[in-house]
Design an enzyme around this catalytic site. Structure first.
Site, PDB file in Angstrom:
ATOM      1  N   ASP A   1       4.766  -7.088  17.910  1.00  0.00           N
ATOM      2  CA  ASP A   1       3.907  -6.180  17.101  1.00  0.00           C
ATOM      3  C   ASP A   1       3.628  -4.656  17.863  1.00  0.00           C
ATOM      4  OD1 ASP A   1       2.756  -4.563  15.128  1.00  0.00           O
ATOM      5  OD2 ASP A   1       1.559  -6.072  14.410  1.00  0.00           O
TER       6      ASP A   1
ATOM      7  N   ARG B   1       1.005  -1.370   0.043  1.00  0.00           N
ATOM      8  CA  ARG B   1       0.000  -0.073   0.171  1.00  0.00           C
ATOM      9  C   ARG B   1       0.998   1.155  -0.102  1.00  0.00           C
ATOM     10  NH1 ARG B   1      -1.633  -2.774   4.654  1.00  0.00           N
ATOM     11  NH2 ARG B   1      -1.355  -0.590   5.875  1.00  0.00           N
TER      12      ARG B   1
ATOM     13  N   HIS C   1       2.878 -11.043   9.461  1.00  0.00           N
ATOM     14  CA  HIS C   1       1.505 -11.148   9.408  1.00  0.00           C
ATOM     15  C   HIS C   1       1.026 -12.602   8.593  1.00  0.00           C
ATOM     16  CE1 HIS C   1       0.816  -8.185  12.419  1.00  0.00           C
ATOM     17  NE2 HIS C   1       1.183  -7.251  11.373  1.00  0.00           N
TER      18      HIS C   1
END
Length: 442
Positions: free
Chosen positions: A317, A207, A266
């Site tokens: 994370d 992205r 992930h």
């Protein structure tokens, strides 16, 4: 030389009793199982494990713990709260917060951390006088807290991806971006490795980095660990397919961004072909179970990736939980929920994921194991706490929490002793650092 005698220790061949470990400088020089303690040995009761790697961290997210649950929402609404914290950071505040966050990690048993670092500049995007001031704060924080650091300096060029293309940076994202691959690479090139800190690189996501920039990032990061957020949300997959016609995994593979030096973080929403691509390229997949459930991301195909040949690692994370044992159990228990089967990963496999695989993903291939020549990083877990009493030593990962860690040694130096960190009251450090951000006004 310092010698340690361990009641039990997890060696490359498995758990052994009565193990002496000899350390000179920052290295293990000898390991002898099945021996009696000698006068002068430092005795470590319980189970001693190799150093535990936290392969994915955003240190500043620690300030969000217990502050994002009142209004439900999604990953995308949580992200707005995260951006508000990012807007409050400057080098001194970042140093204080990261030092406390890394000290909490050390208390829980983490000895190495991969910091996915993208808060580079001043809030308006203007570089600091030292363009790496924020990264230097993280390096200093890790040194103070006594953990090994891989600084994964992250490239971030656009504000997102929609079906019609990449979006401009918004106001908060300005400080994440260097503008171009060349400018990012030039800034990153100003730093060198240190004895306990290594420089790596990261692509924030498909992205935030357009297709035409990916090959340049791969070239600039050659020889260093390269990490990337991958397919954490279905929306990322949908927009990537809509604009590029392929999945994020395929986009990365086409750019040469996958491989043994790469770790995808992930990897929650993958196709069968994505799994094959990651395995074919020997790319590591880093799961963050406590974050993935906290943000309602979903459960990724950990067993399928491991069976296909991708190494697995673990990270905390956003630090909603800082506990390597809970991350390891999460990897196993999430698989149980999906398959309705127990024993999806053996204790030995979970140790490999937490230790050797995590260290390798962070560019420390000589760590994460108790063997001559390896880094002198190790952690001792007690077997007599209310949580671990009665547990079989070889299954301690299924019983212990970070609160059961008594001793942490990193590079031959004692960081945690008797369950206390060398910096003192870590709770106070965290309270002071988070209070300084004035989040009530965010």
């Amino acid at each position: 030389m310092t010698s340690y005698w361990c009641g039990y220790a997890w060696l490359p061949v498995g758990l052994a009793a009565g193990v002496r470990i000899e350390v000179v400088g920052d290295r293990i020089v000898g390991v002898w199982p099945g021996v009696e303690a000698l006068p002068g040995d430092v005795r470590l009761a319980g189970v001693t494990l190799p150093g535990l790697a936290n392969a994915h961290s955003h240190a500043f997210h620690r300030a969000l713990r217990g502050r994002t649950h009142g209004d439900g929402g999604t990953f995308w609404t949580w992200r707005e709260r995260m951006y508000a914290v990012a807007s409050r950071l400057d080098p001194p505040r970042y140093l204080a917060l990261a030092r406390a966050a890394y000290a909490e990690m050390a208390l829980a048993g983490y000895t190495a951390v991969g910091e996915f670092h993208y808060v580079h500049h001043q809030p308006d995007g203007t570089p600091y006088a030292d363009p790496n001031a924020m990264g230097q704060a993280l390096i200093q924080a890790a040194a103070d807290a006594g953990v090994r650091l891989t600084l994964l300096d992250t490239i971030y060029l656009t504000g997102g991806l929609g079906p019609d293309g990449h979006l401009p940076l918004d106001a908060v994202q300005q400080r994440f971006s260097d503008g171009t691959v060349r400018a990012w690479s030039a800034r990153v090139g100003l730093r060198n490795d240190a004895p306990a800190a290594r420089m790596g690189a990261a692509i924030h996501s498909v992205r935030a980095v357009p297709k035409e920039a990916l090959a340049g990032v791969v070239l600039a990061s050659a020889g260093r660990p390269l990490h990337v957020h991958l397919s954490e949300q279905p929306a990322e997959n949908a927009t990537c397919r809509a604009y590029y016609g392929v999945t994020p995994t395929a986009l990365l593979e086409d750019a040469g961004a996958l491989g043994p030096a790469t770790t995808v973080v992930h990897a929650t929403h993958l196709t069968a072909e994505d799994i094959s691509s990651l395995a074919r390229t020997n790319t590591t997949a880093c799961f963050c179970p406590t974050t993935e459930r906290d943000l309602a991301d979903g459960i990724g195909p950990a067993r399928a990736l491991a069976d296909a040949g991708s190494p697995l690692a673990l990270g905390s994370d956003q630090h909603a939980v800082v506990d390597p044992f809970e991350e390891a159990r999460g990897l196993e228990s999430h698989e149980r929920l999906v398959t309705l089967e127990r024993g999806r990963f053996t204790p030995a496999q979970l140790v490999e994921v937490l230790c050797r695989n995590g260290y390798a993903a962070l560019g420390w291939p000589d760590g994460g194991r108790l063997a001559p020549g390896a880094l002198a990083d190790f952690v001792t877990v007690r077997l007599d706490s209310p949580r671990t009493a009665g547990a079989a030593p070889e299954q301690v990962l299924y019983a212990a929490t970070g609160a059961d860690v008594t001793t942490v040694v990193v590079g031959g130096e004692l960081v945690v002793s008797g369950g206390a960190h060398r910096l003192g009251d870590v709770g106070r450090l965290l309270t002071d650092a988070i209070s300084a951000l004035d989040l009530e006004g965010a």
